[in-house]
Scaffold this motif. Structure first.
Motif, mmCIF file in Angstrom:
data_model
loop_
_atom_site.group_PDB
_atom_site.id
_atom_site.type_symbol
_atom_site.label_atom_id
_atom_site.label_comp_id
_atom_site.label_asym_id
_atom_site.label_seq_id
_atom_site.Cartn_x
_atom_site.Cartn_y
_atom_site.Cartn_z
ATOM 1 N N THR A 99 -1.915 1.068 -5.772
ATOM 2 C CA THR A 99 -1.099 2.282 -5.585
ATOM 3 C C THR A 99 -1.409 2.909 -4.234
ATOM 4 O OG1 THR A 99 -1.789 2.712 -7.846
ATOM 5 C CG2 THR A 99 -0.262 4.259 -6.898
ATOM 6 N N ASN A 100 -2.676 2.943 -3.922
ATOM 7 C CA ASN A 100 -3.103 3.506 -2.653
ATOM 8 C C ASN A 100 -2.531 2.694 -1.475
ATOM 9 O OD1 ASN A 100 -4.922 3.571 -0.289
ATOM 10 N ND2 ASN A 100 -5.986 5.137 -1.438
ATOM 11 N N LEU A 101 -2.632 1.366 -1.548
ATOM 12 C CA LEU A 101 -2.130 0.521 -0.458
ATOM 13 C C LEU A 101 -0.610 0.622 -0.334
ATOM 14 C CD1 LEU A 101 -4.338 -2.675 -1.024
ATOM 15 C CD2 LEU A 101 -4.573 -0.987 0.811
ATOM 16 N N THR A 102 0.074 0.692 -1.490
ATOM 17 C CA THR A 102 1.533 0.815 -1.477
ATOM 18 C C THR A 102 1.945 2.117 -0.799
ATOM 19 O OG1 THR A 102 1.491 -0.271 -3.626
ATOM 20 C CG2 THR A 102 3.570 0.674 -2.966
ATOM 21 N N ALA A 103 1.211 3.199 -1.131
ATOM 22 C CA ALA A 103 1.521 4.497 -0.529
ATOM 23 C C ALA A 103 1.290 4.447 0.981
ATOM 24 C CB ALA A 103 0.663 5.582 -1.168
ATOM 25 N N GLN A 104 0.196 3.816 1.381
ATOM 26 C CA GLN A 104 -0.089 3.706 2.818
ATOM 27 C C GLN A 104 1.014 2.955 3.545
ATOM 28 O OE1 GLN A 104 -3.982 1.998 3.321
ATOM 29 N NE2 GLN A 104 -4.983 3.997 3.272
ATOM 30 N N LEU A 105 1.494 1.882 2.918
ATOM 31 C CA LEU A 105 2.555 1.108 3.561
ATOM 32 C C LEU A 105 3.826 1.948 3.684
ATOM 33 C CD1 LEU A 105 3.733 -1.556 4.669
ATOM 34 C CD2 LEU A 105 4.457 -2.075 2.332
ATOM 35 N N ALA A 106 4.192 2.662 2.621
ATOM 36 C CA ALA A 106 5.394 3.493 2.670
ATOM 37 C C ALA A 106 5.276 4.525 3.795
ATOM 38 C CB ALA A 106 5.606 4.187 1.325
ATOM 39 N N ASN A 107 4.118 5.149 3.915
ATOM 40 C CA ASN A 107 3.914 6.141 4.978
ATOM 41 C C ASN A 107 4.018 5.521 6.362
ATOM 42 O OD1 ASN A 107 3.467 8.155 3.075
ATOM 43 N ND2 ASN A 107 1.261 7.756 3.000
ATOM 44 N N GLN A 108 3.481 4.298 6.474
ATOM 45 C CA GLN A 108 3.504 3.594 7.750
ATOM 46 C C GLN A 108 4.951 3.249 8.138
ATOM 47 O OE1 GLN A 108 0.444 0.544 7.367
ATOM 48 N NE2 GLN A 108 1.512 -0.650 8.936
ATOM 49 N N LYS A 159 3.317 11.186 2.822
ATOM 50 C CA LYS A 159 4.189 11.755 1.795
ATOM 51 C C LYS A 159 4.140 10.941 0.508
ATOM 52 C CE LYS A 159 7.467 13.839 5.035
ATOM 53 N NZ LYS A 159 8.901 13.932 5.403
ATOM 54 N N ASP A 160 3.605 9.731 0.623
ATOM 55 C CA ASP A 160 3.296 8.956 -0.580
ATOM 56 C C ASP A 160 1.778 8.951 -0.698
ATOM 57 O OD1 ASP A 160 5.613 7.207 -1.981
ATOM 58 O OD2 ASP A 160 6.158 7.657 0.074
ATOM 59 N N GLU A 161 1.289 9.053 -1.906
ATOM 60 C CA GLU A 161 -0.165 9.110 -2.124
ATOM 61 C C GLU A 161 -0.560 8.215 -3.291
ATOM 62 O OE1 GLU A 161 -0.710 13.806 -0.750
ATOM 63 O OE2 GLU A 161 -0.989 13.254 -2.838
ATOM 64 N N GLY A 162 -1.805 7.738 -3.246
ATOM 65 C CA GLY A 162 -2.318 6.920 -4.333
ATOM 66 C C GLY A 162 -2.662 7.755 -5.562
ATOM 67 N N LEU A 163 -3.208 7.091 -6.593
ATOM 68 C CA LEU A 163 -3.605 7.780 -7.831
ATOM 69 C C LEU A 163 -4.999 8.384 -7.713
ATOM 70 C CD1 LEU A 163 -2.422 5.080 -10.386
ATOM 71 C CD2 LEU A 163 -1.532 7.404 -10.273
ATOM 72 N N ILE A 164 -5.834 7.758 -6.868
ATOM 73 C CA ILE A 164 -7.177 8.283 -6.600
ATOM 74 C C ILE A 164 -7.206 8.525 -5.107
ATOM 75 C CG2 ILE A 164 -9.644 7.850 -6.795
ATOM 76 C CD1 ILE A 164 -8.696 7.233 -9.436
ATOM 77 N N VAL A 165 -7.459 9.731 -4.712
ATOM 78 C CA VAL A 165 -7.344 10.057 -3.286
ATOM 79 C C VAL A 165 -8.599 10.762 -2.793
ATOM 80 C CG1 VAL A 165 -4.818 10.230 -3.227
ATOM 81 C CG2 VAL A 165 -6.175 12.222 -3.899
ATOM 82 N N PRO A 166 -8.799 10.785 -1.467
ATOM 83 C CA PRO A 166 -9.869 11.618 -0.930
ATOM 84 C C PRO A 166 -9.590 13.090 -1.275
ATOM 85 C CG PRO A 166 -8.673 10.453 0.835
ATOM 86 C CD PRO A 166 -8.036 10.081 -0.435
ATOM 87 N N LEU A 167 -10.646 13.911 -1.377
ATOM 88 C CA LEU A 167 -10.485 15.301 -1.826
ATOM 89 C C LEU A 167 -9.416 16.057 -1.042
ATOM 90 C CD1 LEU A 167 -14.134 16.534 -2.541
ATOM 91 C CD2 LEU A 167 -12.307 16.095 -4.192
ATOM 92 N N GLN A 168 -9.298 15.793 0.252
ATOM 93 C CA GLN A 168 -8.345 16.607 1.031
ATOM 94 C C GLN A 168 -6.881 16.313 0.679
ATOM 95 O OE1 GLN A 168 -10.550 14.528 2.489
ATOM 96 N NE2 GLN A 168 -9.663 13.381 4.200
ATOM 97 N N LEU A 169 -6.628 15.231 -0.085
ATOM 98 C CA LEU A 169 -5.258 14.998 -0.565
ATOM 99 C C LEU A 169 -5.083 15.465 -2.011
ATOM 100 C CD1 LEU A 169 -4.202 11.457 0.830
ATOM 101 C CD2 LEU A 169 -3.627 13.719 1.739
ATOM 102 N N GLY A 170 -6.184 15.829 -2.686
ATOM 103 C CA GLY A 170 -6.099 16.256 -4.087
ATOM 104 C C GLY A 170 -5.682 17.715 -4.197
#
Ligand SMILES: *[C@@H]1O[C@H](CO)[C@@H](O)[C@H](O)[C@H]1NC(C)=O
Ligand SMILES: *[C@@H]1O[C@H](CO)[C@@H](O)[C@H](O)[C@H]1NC(C)=O
Ligand SMILES: *[C@@H]1O[C@H](CO)[C@@H](O)[C@H](O)[C@H]1NC(C)=O
Ligand SMILES: *[C@@H]1O[C@H](CO)[C@@H](O)[C@H](O)[C@H]1NC(C)=O
Ligand SMILES: *[C@@H]1O[C@H](CO)[C@@H](O)[C@H](O)[C@H]1NC(C)=O
Ligand SMILES: *[C@@H]1O[C@H](CO)[C@@H](O)[C@H](O)[C@H]1NC(C)=O
Ligand SMILES: *[C@@H]1O[C@H](CO)[C@@H](O)[C@H](O)[C@H]1NC(C)=O
Ligand SMILES: *[C@@H]1O[C@H](CO)[C@@H](O)[C@H](O)[C@H]1NC(C)=O
Length: 315
Positions: A227-236, A243-254
């Motif tokens: 999910t995280n990699l998919t979100a990164q690709l969409a953003n790229q 604007k897309d984010e994974g299910l487990i994220v660094p605190l600054q995206l939570g």
């Protein structure tokens, strides 16, 4: 007594100043991230491409039926390339069927409320394993063709990714156009559809989240990581920030910078992310270029907005 008009003038000036201040502090997104200037009808026409994608992607894999099998005469056009019945668990199949059928109601309501006449011309969809593999190849930065390939239809975990992706495009576009829709009927229609779709997106993300530590066969990584990699690709591909984010994220995206859990993505105030037409096209085409069709829409999108984007060669 003269003080009253004076007071009005003063209040007017205040009101004017505060709008000026607002205008000055709202920073406009860069040109490649701005929504197209278009009529309400054109915006509905644009979203039909993604609504049709969602319905076909949900109904064919769950019950082996397309839009025209359920409600003849609503759409006209080529059958999607590469649809397969998916190997889903029963509960997921029921849910995907329900969400697909609901989309047909949305399609009918749009035709009824806006000036778009049935049959709606269908874009050529490619929902084959090969098309979804383009995303995976990009995600894994993988130029070798011989790796295990992603098959969205192979199991529930794999299918949920494709389903969330389709629902996410719709939500982001609804959030993008909602403020600019003209007409009471049209606004009511869009909020009715958008709130339903937000429910779908949340339900699907919750399903993925329940599987966050399970692997996605035949790959070796978990649902969480994919999910995280998919979100990164969409953003790229979209090129307009996170604007897309994974299910487990660094605190600054939570939410409130206090949690790493991220079932429902949102911005710094947990508001839904909005994407413009071109951002969504760059992702769905897999090319990062809104005038270079590919991926899920090998012949591009239907409608006035995509036509204008093509004519003006806006990437
Ligand atoms: C799933 O549904 C099928 C057909 O409706 C049924 O035959 C099967 O027993 C169900 N499987 C489970 C695990 O409930
Ligand atoms: C179509 O719209 C009209 C009024 O706008 C409404 O009365 C009617 O129920 C709608 N039909 C369907 C099938 O949604
Ligand atoms: C692929 O490359 C991008 C940036 O080029 C990087 O962010 C991403 O983590 C890479 N993916 C993998 C699976 O290594
Ligand atoms: C996934 O694993 C993490 C860390 O091991 C754990 O904290 C979390 O509860 C697990 N989630 C689920 C849904 O199993
Ligand atoms: C899968 O991941 C595990 C743990 O990260 C690793 O030990 C194993 O070698 C990997 N297998 C493959 C086929 O990559
Ligand atoms: C994916 O995970 C990495 C490592 O935790 C993080 O830096 C990145 O922000 C995450 N990306 C998204 C889009 O969730
Ligand atoms: C969370 O962190 C971001 C910077 O990463 C900051 O802009 C924002 O104000 C923080 N939010 C809260 C509620 O502290
Ligand atoms: C986008 O694609 C079009 C059509 O293939 C091409 O003419 C244009 O140069 C591309 N733009 C970018 C920035 O790659």
């Amino acid at each position: 007594m003269a003080s009253r008009p004076c007071l009005y003038a003063f209040l007017l000036l205040l009101a004017f100043q505060s709008t000026m201040i607002k205008v000055n502090t709202v920073s406009l997104p860069p040109p490649e991230c701005r929504p197209e200037v278009a009529s309400t009808k054109d915006k509905f026409e644009f979203l039909l491409n993604f609504l049709i994608l969602k319905i076909e992607l949900f109904l064919r894999p769950s019950i082996d039926r397309g839009i025209n099998d359920i409600s003849p005469g609503l759409v006209q056009g080529p059958v999607p390339i590469g649809a397969e019945v998916a190997n889903l668990d029963n509960a997921t199949r029921k849910m995907i069927e329900e969400f697909g059928l609901a989309g047909i109601g949305h399609l009918r309501a749009i035709i009824n409320t806006t000036l778009l006449n049935a049959p709606i011309p269908m874009p050529q969809l490619d929902i084959s394993r090969q098309a979804y593999n383009i995303f995976l190849t990009l995600i894994l930065n993988d130029t070798k063709k011989s790796n295990p390939s992603y098959n969205p239809y192979a199991n529930t975990n794999s299918f949920l990714f494709a389903a969330v992706f389709a629902s996410s495009f719709l939500n982001q576009y609804y959030a993008g156009i909602m403020p600019s829709i003209v007409g009471n009927d049209e606004r009511r229609l869009l909020s009715g559809i958008a709130l339903y779709e937000a429910g779908v997106f949340g339900a699907l993300r919750a399903e993925l989240n329940a599987r966050v530590n399970l692997t996605v066969p035949p790959f070796n990584f978990t649902v969480g990581i994919l999910t995280n990699l998919t979100a990164q690709l969409a953003n790229q591909l979209a090129r307009c920030g996170v604007k897309d984010e994974g299910l487990i994220v660094p605190l600054q995206l939570g939410a409130e910078n206090r949690t790493r859990s991220n079932v429902v993505p949102g911005d710094v105030n947990s508001l839904a992310y909005a994407r413009s037409e071109r951002e969504i096209m760059r992702i769905a085409y897999t090319t990062g270029n809104a005038t270079r069709p590919g991926g899920l829409f090998p012949r591009g999108l239907k409608g006035a907005i995509p036509r204008r984007i093509r004519t003006l060669k806006l990437s």
